[in-house]
Motif scaffolding. Sequence first.
Motif, PDB file in Angstrom:
ATOM      1  N   LYS A   1     -20.281  15.007  15.931  1.00  0.00           N
ATOM      2  CA  LYS A   1     -19.991  14.056  14.332  1.00  0.00           C
ATOM      3  C   LYS A   1     -19.137  12.974  14.297  1.00  0.00           C
TER       4      LYS A   1
ATOM      5  N   VAL B   1     -26.631  11.055  15.832  1.00  0.00           N
ATOM      6  CA  VAL B   1     -26.823  10.654  14.818  1.00  0.00           C
ATOM      7  C   VAL B   1     -27.150   9.085  15.045  1.00  0.00           C
TER       8      VAL B   1
ATOM      9  N   SER C   1     -27.429  21.815  18.658  1.00  0.00           N
ATOM     10  CA  SER C   1     -29.180  21.366  19.006  1.00  0.00           C
ATOM     11  C   SER C   1     -29.026  20.245  18.797  1.00  0.00           C
TER      12      SER C   1
ATOM     13  N   LEU D   1     -20.138  27.366  17.938  1.00  0.00           N
ATOM     14  CA  LEU D   1     -20.439  28.005  16.779  1.00  0.00           C
ATOM     15  C   LEU D   1     -21.143  27.566  16.083  1.00  0.00           C
TER      16      LEU D   1
ATOM     17  N   ASP E   1     -19.344  10.608  13.855  1.00  0.00           N
ATOM     18  CA  ASP E   1     -19.342   9.068  12.912  1.00  0.00           C
ATOM     19  C   ASP E   1     -18.744   9.534  11.222  1.00  0.00           C
TER      20      ASP E   1
ATOM     21  N   SER F   1     -30.968  21.636  11.853  1.00  0.00           N
ATOM     22  CA  SER F   1     -31.204  22.287   9.585  1.00  0.00           C
ATOM     23  C   SER F   1     -29.287  21.938   9.941  1.00  0.00           C
ATOM     24  N   ASP F   2     -28.947  22.154   8.365  1.00  0.00           N
ATOM     25  CA  ASP F   2     -27.706  22.293   8.033  1.00  0.00           C
ATOM     26  C   ASP F   2     -27.260  23.284   7.403  1.00  0.00           C
TER      27      ASP F   2
HETATM   28  N1  GTP Z   1     -23.728  12.609  11.233  1.00  0.00           N
HETATM   29  C1  GTP Z   1     -23.699  14.004  11.641  1.00  0.00           C
HETATM   30  N2  GTP Z   1     -24.181  15.384  11.772  1.00  0.00           N
HETATM   31  C2  GTP Z   1     -24.732  15.912  12.943  1.00  0.00           C
HETATM   32  C3  GTP Z   1     -24.335  15.503  13.638  1.00  0.00           C
HETATM   33  N3  GTP Z   1     -24.563  16.881  14.825  1.00  0.00           N
HETATM   34  C4  GTP Z   1     -25.135  17.339  13.977  1.00  0.00           C
HETATM   35  N4  GTP Z   1     -25.094  17.148  12.288  1.00  0.00           N
HETATM   36  C5  GTP Z   1     -25.419  17.250  11.672  1.00  0.00           C
HETATM   37  O1  GTP Z   1     -25.189  19.482  11.641  1.00  0.00           O
HETATM   38  C6  GTP Z   1     -25.713  20.082  10.815  1.00  0.00           C
HETATM   39  C7  GTP Z   1     -25.774  21.006  12.302  1.00  0.00           C
HETATM   40  O2  GTP Z   1     -26.075  20.530  12.985  1.00  0.00           O
HETATM   41  P1  GTP Z   1     -27.283  21.571  14.035  1.00  0.00           P
HETATM   42  O3  GTP Z   1     -27.442  20.572  15.286  1.00  0.00           O
HETATM   43  O4  GTP Z   1     -28.423  22.007  13.315  1.00  0.00           O
HETATM   44  O5  GTP Z   1     -26.527  22.580  14.701  1.00  0.00           O
HETATM   45  P2  GTP Z   1     -26.114  23.881  15.950  1.00  0.00           P
HETATM   46  O6  GTP Z   1     -25.306  23.710  16.130  1.00  0.00           O
HETATM   47  O7  GTP Z   1     -27.139  23.494  16.453  1.00  0.00           O
HETATM   48  O8  GTP Z   1     -26.404  24.893  14.448  1.00  0.00           O
HETATM   49  P3  GTP Z   1     -27.225  26.313  14.951  1.00  0.00           P
HETATM   50  O9  GTP Z   1     -28.465  26.452  15.130  1.00  0.00           O
HETATM   51  O10 GTP Z   1     -27.337  26.929  12.917  1.00  0.00           O
HETATM   52  O11 GTP Z   1     -25.864  27.224  15.470  1.00  0.00           O
HETATM   53  C8  GTP Z   1     -27.275  19.378  10.554  1.00  0.00           C
HETATM   54  O12 GTP Z   1     -27.286  18.989   9.529  1.00  0.00           O
HETATM   55  C9  GTP Z   1     -27.123  18.097  11.417  1.00  0.00           C
HETATM   56  O13 GTP Z   1     -27.712  17.325  10.872  1.00  0.00           O
HETATM   57  C10 GTP Z   1     -22.984  14.436  14.092  1.00  0.00           C
HETATM   58  O14 GTP Z   1     -22.870  13.965  15.440  1.00  0.00           O
HETATM   59  N5  GTP Z   1     -23.630  13.346  12.798  1.00  0.00           N
END
Ligand code: GTP
Length: 475
Positions: A357, A383, A250, A244, A359, A265-266
């Motif tokens: 996530k 992270v 990413s 999702l 952490d 990004s968030d």
């Molecule tokens: N603390 C923490 N934040 C995370 C971690 N992985 C992702 N985030 C945060 O979660 C948010 C979304 O991360 P993305 O990797 O862009 O998520 P995505 O699944 O690719 O999202 P879409 O491209 O929109 O589908 C960002 O703000 C990241 O910094 C993690 O392991 N730990």
Amino acid sequence: MQQEWQAASKTARASDTAGYLSTKTIAALCSPSGGAICILRISGSEAFSISEKLTASQREEWQERKAQRLWVVGRDQKRIDDAVMLPYFGPRSFTGEDSVEFFLHGSPMVAQKVLEETFSLGARMALPGEFSFRAVKNGKLTLSQAEAIKELVQAENDFALELSLEKLSGTQHKLVEGLKNELIQLVTLGEVGIDFSDQDIDVVSLPALKQRLAGVIKILLNLQGSFDRGKKISDGIPVSIFGLPNAGKSSFFNALLGEDRSIVSDIAGTTRDVVRERLNLKGARGYVSFKISDTAGLRKSVDQIENIGIERSLKAAGESDFILIVLDGLKPELESVRKFLAQVEVDQKNIVWIASKSDLADAAQRSKLENELGLKPLWVSSVTTDGVHQAALVIAEAGERALDKKPNEVLLTRMEHFQAVELALQSLMTARDSEDLVLFASCLRHALNDLGPLIGETLPDDVLGKIFSDFCIGK
Ligand SMILES: Nc1nc2c(ncn2[C@@H]2O[C@H](COP(=O)(O)OP(=O)(O)OP(=O)(O)O)[C@@H](O)[C@H]2O)c(=O)[nH]1
Ligand SMILES: [Mg+2]
């Protein structure tokens, strides 16, 4: 300097249009530029006379396959380099021709000067793969061994390296030779049967020939089936990240790659298109190559472009051997994930569950997710990188199982070989189903011809030239 050198090479090449068929003495640098030592290879009937002039020495003074330190001099007898020369007396050389290797100091200036001298003394610039081409033409290498050399140079993972070394040791050639000889025998026996059909002579019956043919077909079917694995060894196993929006896909993709490749990004819906990368991961048997795709987060969207991205995510997942499902460790929304997963045809055993996530997730959040999921996912933090190494190992080992390469197993890696086997199989199936000895023998002849790209011997020179043209110069 580099440009002049390239220009000299071009002139030397343009001056000889006969290409691979010309038997003129060839020369090329066969080491990458910028190293401490630069290797120049010369091969052909004039290799020795050119080298005599280049070193102001006499071949009678040389010892076969013994390195000797000599001055390389120009036509004006001025010294160009203090070099080591290694002569190979044909046919006991890589190409089967008289050949000389010069180990020069790795200076572009020296290399350019020595090359220019070599060309002015009568050699021409070797075409890509021309040394290997001559080795095949002169019976020093089989075609499959020459291909193996190229694959060895290009190998990017342990499986590809192993495959190329096995091929170089002749495993593929031996198998194909066996097939060829069996087909030739079957054709001969079939034709004897045709010639003496009206006489009272004991000939091998059609059913007995067909029984032997079944053995050939079985081996070819195995070879045909091996192509998928063979190709994945060199091209990489397709794997996609699925989940999702905002789950951390990413971020995990970047953490696996060890580089900031995808935008993170968030904002939910950041990734729109499929982002593909090659990834080498180390498993128990060594490195495995993957073609990994980061995909758009899955959700119901009103945005037309985002929906196209989501379609592409589903398509990429459908085309992958493994799906890495990334769940947001804090907010997994499993029901939605499962709804999208139902749209993809995937075997449960080819799914790797990742919870991101770690952490931020506390014990209660972890056990809630694990209870809902019914299994323990791989917890990762992109992270802190906690768990990423372990996830990489699990993915690598899944890849190793998928490749399932047995020692000395021959796997097809080249499209033209796969097509040759497919064509040959069509002819052999027709032979197997025929009740007529004439048709049987003719189909077998066709199959032998179809197998040309694998057998090598029946290939015309222009086809051989094409095969070698994507080798590198100096090989
Ligand atoms: N603390 C923490 N934040 C995370 C971690 N992985 C992702 N985030 C945060 O979660 C948010 C979304 O991360 P993305 O990797 O862009 O998520 P995505 O699944 O690719 O999202 P879409 O491209 O929109 O589908 C960002 O703000 C990241 O910094 C993690 O392991 N730990
Ligand atoms: Mg993303």
